[in-house]
Every structure is written in C-alpha cells, then in structure tokens.
Design an enzyme around this catalytic site. Sequence first.
Site, PDB file in Angstrom:
ATOM      1  N   HIS A  44      38.262  40.923  21.423  1.00  0.00           N
ATOM      2  CA  HIS A  44      36.685  40.357  20.906  1.00  0.00           C
ATOM      3  C   HIS A  44      37.007  41.087  19.854  1.00  0.00           C
ATOM      4  O   HIS A  44      35.914  41.030  18.600  1.00  0.00           O
ATOM      5  CB  HIS A  44      35.658  40.748  21.811  1.00  0.00           C
ATOM      6  CG  HIS A  44      34.717  40.047  21.694  1.00  0.00           C
ATOM      7  ND1 HIS A  44      34.613  38.452  22.467  1.00  0.00           N
ATOM      8  CD2 HIS A  44      33.952  39.250  20.867  1.00  0.00           C
ATOM      9  CE1 HIS A  44      33.833  37.715  22.583  1.00  0.00           C
ATOM     10  NE2 HIS A  44      33.050  38.134  21.502  1.00  0.00           N
ATOM     11  N   TYR A  73      30.866  30.541  26.568  1.00  0.00           N
ATOM     12  CA  TYR A  73      30.608  31.309  27.900  1.00  0.00           C
ATOM     13  C   TYR A  73      30.447  31.153  28.897  1.00  0.00           C
ATOM     14  O   TYR A  73      29.047  29.822  28.951  1.00  0.00           O
ATOM     15  CB  TYR A  73      29.307  32.495  27.562  1.00  0.00           C
ATOM     16  CG  TYR A  73      29.500  32.833  25.601  1.00  0.00           C
ATOM     17  CD1 TYR A  73      31.091  34.129  26.191  1.00  0.00           C
ATOM     18  CD2 TYR A  73      29.499  33.396  24.907  1.00  0.00           C
ATOM     19  CE1 TYR A  73      31.420  35.284  25.355  1.00  0.00           C
ATOM     20  CE2 TYR A  73      29.922  34.239  23.341  1.00  0.00           C
ATOM     21  CZ  TYR A  73      31.106  35.107  23.789  1.00  0.00           C
ATOM     22  OH  TYR A  73      31.259  35.764  22.887  1.00  0.00           O
ATOM     23  N   ASP A  86      36.221  37.439  28.404  1.00  0.00           N
ATOM     24  CA  ASP A  86      36.419  39.822  27.648  1.00  0.00           C
ATOM     25  C   ASP A  86      34.950  40.167  27.143  1.00  0.00           C
ATOM     26  O   ASP A  86      34.684  41.463  27.269  1.00  0.00           O
ATOM     27  CB  ASP A  86      37.364  39.729  26.424  1.00  0.00           C
ATOM     28  CG  ASP A  86      37.221  39.186  25.844  1.00  0.00           C
ATOM     29  OD1 ASP A  86      35.613  38.796  25.396  1.00  0.00           O
ATOM     30  OD2 ASP A  86      37.323  39.737  24.463  1.00  0.00           O
TER      31      ASP A  86
HETATM   32  C1  LIG Z   1      30.776  37.997  13.578  1.00  0.00           C
HETATM   33  C2  LIG Z   1      31.712  37.750  15.273  1.00  0.00           C
HETATM   34  C3  LIG Z   1      30.622  36.747  16.295  1.00  0.00           C
HETATM   35  C4  LIG Z   1      32.337  36.586  17.052  1.00  0.00           C
HETATM   36  N1  LIG Z   1      30.957  35.362  18.289  1.00  0.00           N
HETATM   37  C5  LIG Z   1      31.888  35.578  19.306  1.00  0.00           C
HETATM   38  C6  LIG Z   1      31.426  34.663  19.395  1.00  0.00           C
HETATM   39  O1  LIG Z   1      30.579  33.681  19.471  1.00  0.00           O
HETATM   40  N2  LIG Z   1      32.659  34.220  20.863  1.00  0.00           N
HETATM   41  C7  LIG Z   1      33.869  34.331  20.969  1.00  0.00           C
HETATM   42  O2  LIG Z   1      34.282  34.073  21.881  1.00  0.00           O
HETATM   43  N3  LIG Z   1      34.622  35.028  20.476  1.00  0.00           N
HETATM   44  C8  LIG Z   1      33.325  36.180  19.140  1.00  0.00           C
HETATM   45  N4  LIG Z   1      34.080  36.655  17.962  1.00  0.00           N
HETATM   46  C9  LIG Z   1      34.744  37.462  18.136  1.00  0.00           C
HETATM   47  C10 LIG Z   1      36.089  35.763  17.321  1.00  0.00           C
HETATM   48  O3  LIG Z   1      36.244  35.025  18.150  1.00  0.00           O
HETATM   49  C11 LIG Z   1      37.800  36.846  17.651  1.00  0.00           C
HETATM   50  O4  LIG Z   1      38.042  37.421  18.439  1.00  0.00           O
HETATM   51  C12 LIG Z   1      37.835  38.083  16.758  1.00  0.00           C
HETATM   52  O5  LIG Z   1      36.683  37.982  15.633  1.00  0.00           O
HETATM   53  C13 LIG Z   1      39.048  38.554  16.051  1.00  0.00           C
HETATM   54  O6  LIG Z   1      39.007  39.872  15.596  1.00  0.00           O
HETATM   55  P1  LIG Z   1      39.080  39.852  13.936  1.00  0.00           P
HETATM   56  O7  LIG Z   1      37.549  39.565  13.538  1.00  0.00           O
HETATM   57  O8  LIG Z   1      39.887  41.304  13.266  1.00  0.00           O
HETATM   58  O9  LIG Z   1      39.896  38.177  13.243  1.00  0.00           O
HETATM   59  C14 LIG Z   1      33.532  37.072  16.936  1.00  0.00           C
HETATM   60  C15 LIG Z   1      33.796  38.079  15.666  1.00  0.00           C
HETATM   61  C16 LIG Z   1      32.745  38.206  15.134  1.00  0.00           C
HETATM   62  C17 LIG Z   1      33.202  39.052  14.549  1.00  0.00           C
END
Ligand SMILES: Cc1cc2nc3c(=O)[nH]c(=O)nc-3n(C[C@H](O)[C@H](O)[C@H](O)COP(=O)(O)O)c2cc1C
Length: 502
Positions: free
Chosen positions: A367, A247, A278
């Site tokens: 996300h 980020y 995003d």
């Molecule tokens: C608990 C959690 C923490 C996440 N933390 C980040 C993060 O630190 N950075 C990021 O770019 N995306 C983050 N994401 C988004 C994931 O990279 C991803 O886009 C998303 O989980 C995909 O959807 P799904 O959970 O249905 O597979 C996070 C998602 C979850 C569920």
Amino acid sequence: MIKGGKGRLIDMAEVQEHNSPEKGVWVVIQGQVYDITSFINKHPGGDRIILKNAGKDVTDIYVPVHPSDAIAENLDPSQHLGQVDPSTVKEEAESEKDLSQRELKRRKALKNLPPIGTILNLDDFQRVAQTILTDQAWAYYSSAADDEITKHFNRSAYSRIWFKPRILRPVMEVDCSTELMGHDVSLPIYISPAAMAKLGHPDGEANLTKAAGEAQIVQGISANASVSLDETIANRKSDQALIYQLYVNKDRSASEKILAKIQKQPKGAFAAIMLTVDAPVMGNRESDMRAKGEEVQTGGDTEGGSSEGKGVGVAISGYIDPNIGWDIVSWYKQHCKLPLILKGVQTVDDVELAFKNGCQGVVLSNHGGRSLEYSRAPIDVLIELHQKRPDLLQKIDVLIDGGVRRGTDVLKALALGAKGVGLGRPFLYAQSGYGQEGASRAIQIMKDEIERGMRLLGITSLKQLTPEMIEILPPSFDPYLLHRQEERRREYVFEHEAATEE
Ligand SMILES: Cc1cc2nc3c(=O)[nH]c(=O)nc-3n(C[C@H](O)[C@H](O)[C@H](O)COP(=O)(O)O)c2cc1C
Ligand code: HEM
C-alpha cells in the site's frame, strides 16, 4: 423543518439560521440548499466537520473530497430544499490579509507552475506538488505509516538490482507493448488505484482516465475515488480497459451492489477487480492526522472506533470489513465473473494461497508503505518469489507496486517475472497542478525511460527481458541514504519557494 417546495429560492440568511442540530443543519453546495440534519451522524467524514460548517456555503470544502454522486447516493431527494437566492449571497471577496503567509505562498506557486517542459522525471512532479498542494492534500498523498521508513525503503530496495546489458545488438526499433489482464497495452505500467485525486486538481481522476485512455494503459479506479463511476465510464475511450479496486464492505450488500454495477458496464470496460487486502485497518498516518489540526481520539481502530481528527484516510475507510478470510474469494465468485486480483499480497505463501483459491492475479504491494510499517519492500517479495517459487509466476499474474519511479525499476520487476507495474503517488502528483497534461507527461516520461533502458540493455521487446540480465546484490538497509533522499527533496522545495517569492 422543510418549508416550501423543492426548487424554491431560499434566502442565504435562512440557511445561516440553520446552523445546529436543534435548529436543523442546512448547507449550500454549488448553489443548492440541503437539509442534512438527519445525515450528520451517518456522515463517513464524521459529524464534527459538518457541525463546524453548518449554515454555510461548503462548496469549496465539499467538492474536492466527494464523488459527484455522493448526494444522490446518500440523501433522500426531500433533503434537497431548493436553490440559494444569489442576490442574498454576499460575495466574500477574499482578502489577502486573511490568508496565512503559507497559503499565499502556495497560491503563488500554483500560479507560477514551472513550464511542464522542465519536468524531467517523476520526482520533479513530486517536488512541484509539495509547493502547490494544500497541507491537507499533501499530507494525504505523501503520508505513510509511522516513521515512513517502509515508504522510502520500497523505493531504495530497487537499488540492489543491477543490470548486465548485452552489447552490439541492433536496437533502433523497440516495442514496449504487452498484455495486462487480457488487454493489449502500450506499456507494462498501470495507474495504481489511489483515492481523492480531486484534492490535487479539480478534475481529479478524470485527468488520469483521459491520459490513460490516450496512452492505452490501464487505470486502477479506487473504491474511494473522488470522481463517480458513471463519470469515469463517460470519460473512458470505447476500447479503454479499467480495473476497479474494491474494499469489502462490512455491509456485504453494498459491495455486491458495486460489483453488480461494474458488471453492467460495457463489455471490456473493466478488465478485472482488484480486491485490496492489506488494509483491514488503516495504517497509522500521522502527517495526515496532523494536517487536520484537530485532537485525535486514541483506541478502537475497528468496530466503534472514532475517526475524529484522524485525517482523510481514516475518515473514508470506516466501512472496510477487517474480519474477512480466504472464503471471501468464493463470496466474490458468486457475485462477480471478472478476474480477481488480490492487492496487497506480501509473502510467497500468500501468492500460493491466492493461486489455490482461484485468483487470477496478485499485486505484491504494501500500500505504498501506508499500512504496516516495516512490511517488506514489494520488490524484495518478488525476488524471493522468483528464487523460491518461479513456477507460481507462470501460474498466476503477478503485478507489483510501491516505490516505482524510474523506467529501469519497471524493467527490473519485469525481468523477475512481474506482468505489470503500478505507480500510485507519481500520478496523483503529476495531475495536481498540471491536470491531464501532467498525467500524460508522466506516462511519456516512463515510456521514454523504459525504451531507453531497453535499448541500453540490448533488447527490443519486453519478452527478451530475462533474469539473466540482472544481478541481485545482498539486501542492505541504509538509513543514511533514505535521509539524504528526504533532504534533497526538502532543499528543492525551499529553492522553489524562494523562486516564487517576489
Ligand atoms: C493518496 C493515496 C491513496 C491511495 N488510495 C488507495 C485506495 O483507495 N485503494 C487501494 O487499494 N490503494 C490505495 N493506495 C495505494 C496505491 O494503490 C499503491 O499501492 C501505492 O500508492 C503504491 O506506492 P507508490 O505510491 O509508491 O507508487 C493509495 C495510495 C496513495 C498514495
Ligand atoms: C451533503 C451531504 C454529504 C454527503 C452525502 C457526504 C458524503 C460523504 C462521503 C460518502 C464521504 C466519504 C468519501 C468517499 O468515500 O469517497 C465523505 C467524506 C468527507 N466529507 Fe462528506 N458528505 C456530505 C457533506 C459534507 C459536508 C457539508 C462537509 C464539510 C463541510 C463534508 C466533508 C467531508 C470530508 C472533509 C470528507 C473526507 C474525510 C475527512 O477529511 O474527514 N461532507 N462525505
């Protein structure tokens, strides 16, 4: 305020006296005593949690949410006062009477995990996770924006794509290996970067790094990972490729420092940087906030806003710069030579802009439904990209994540031109409780499902997947279906809870 030298033995009673900003705030973490009086106002998790725990041993609260280098990175060595004298620490034998019924049930479920062989698909991991995670961890992992419509729709949007399998083709041998950002991988899936894996399991992201290394797939490392970068590198196999998720920090020099550190790692350790775009501000994740059980201040999502009570998500994201534009790509290129993937692209126009600005890849992602509620399902964006601008799929690597839970979902995305498919929550859930074994099983389940899907489709290599093998039905939105999915999940949780009761 600091008496004696570093390394001295400190009486626990002395620690307990330092329980306010006036008297000084000391805490014990893994047997070590720290004076964090001057750090309270800078703490990314807010001052309230520290003040509530001033003068105490905070190890159990601290360890799951901090990378192991958090102290070295944030405190001056002089703030380490010494070691707590173990003979002065009263073992607080945890009385079962002090625990809520809910917590007792959770602990029992954790002790009585279903044998891993009974986990047949990724949803099974989620169902188990709901029974064994603390309220805070479950809320952080499962939560999504507003009414969580987007999270559910990300998944159900895949159900408008149907297959047109070919018959009478020899399919004994199938090969689901491919290339992701220039690296050979055994499967077209990768682990999406997701923060705070230690909330689910003491080894956290290390479980995922080791499982990904063994299976030869790529892991995205979250900027907010609970395992430090140095540990991750140590856990990595020598030929294992990672992707670092960044980020952009309001303090640009902090981001530049991270990029410099990434580039100093062994050649090939990082295949690319994924810049997440995003979430200029955090989505409104109410279950995450509720789990904290504190009052929430409204207003001020950006500069000067308070993170009090807003949950893990908001607490760890206050440093993100909401004020960046496309010129961030040239800033990046000045500071990093690794390929750049923009994560969180949601329109065909922005895929084109990413290409024109010189990015090597994009992740179509919202996300996991955690940012803007009612942002389109990534697979719908991919369908549109495939229909309107198939040329872009040849020019820039298009990855996708959000709602992927089955091997057939992966095959659908690849048939539409995606180069790789990410899964976020499933890996967090799989490692909670089962650790590395869970993460490995999740990968194996996906491999089995992808291979089975390929055989039943009549193909033996991913290159044979073409848009002609799928049919796309018109978009539809079925709230009843979403509702049923939720209900089924809850029914299972109650069954599992009942099964673990005596
Ligand atoms: C608990 C959690 C923490 C996440 N933390 C980040 C993060 O630190 N950075 C990021 O770019 N995306 C983050 N994401 C988004 C994931 O990279 C991803 O886009 C998303 O989980 C995909 O959807 P799904 O959970 O249905 O597979 C996070 C998602 C979850 C569920
Ligand atoms: C000892 C010095 C401390 C340092 C250097 C520190 C540092 C940090 C950092 C860097 C984060 C953001 C995490 C990330 O970006 O991955 C964070 C979050 C957090 N910290 Fe600390 N912290 C300290 C002490 C504490 C203490 C004593 C507590 C609780 C008793 C605490 C509780 C939390 C919590 C719960 C979060 C997550 C956000 C939340 O749920 O509100 N921290 N801390």
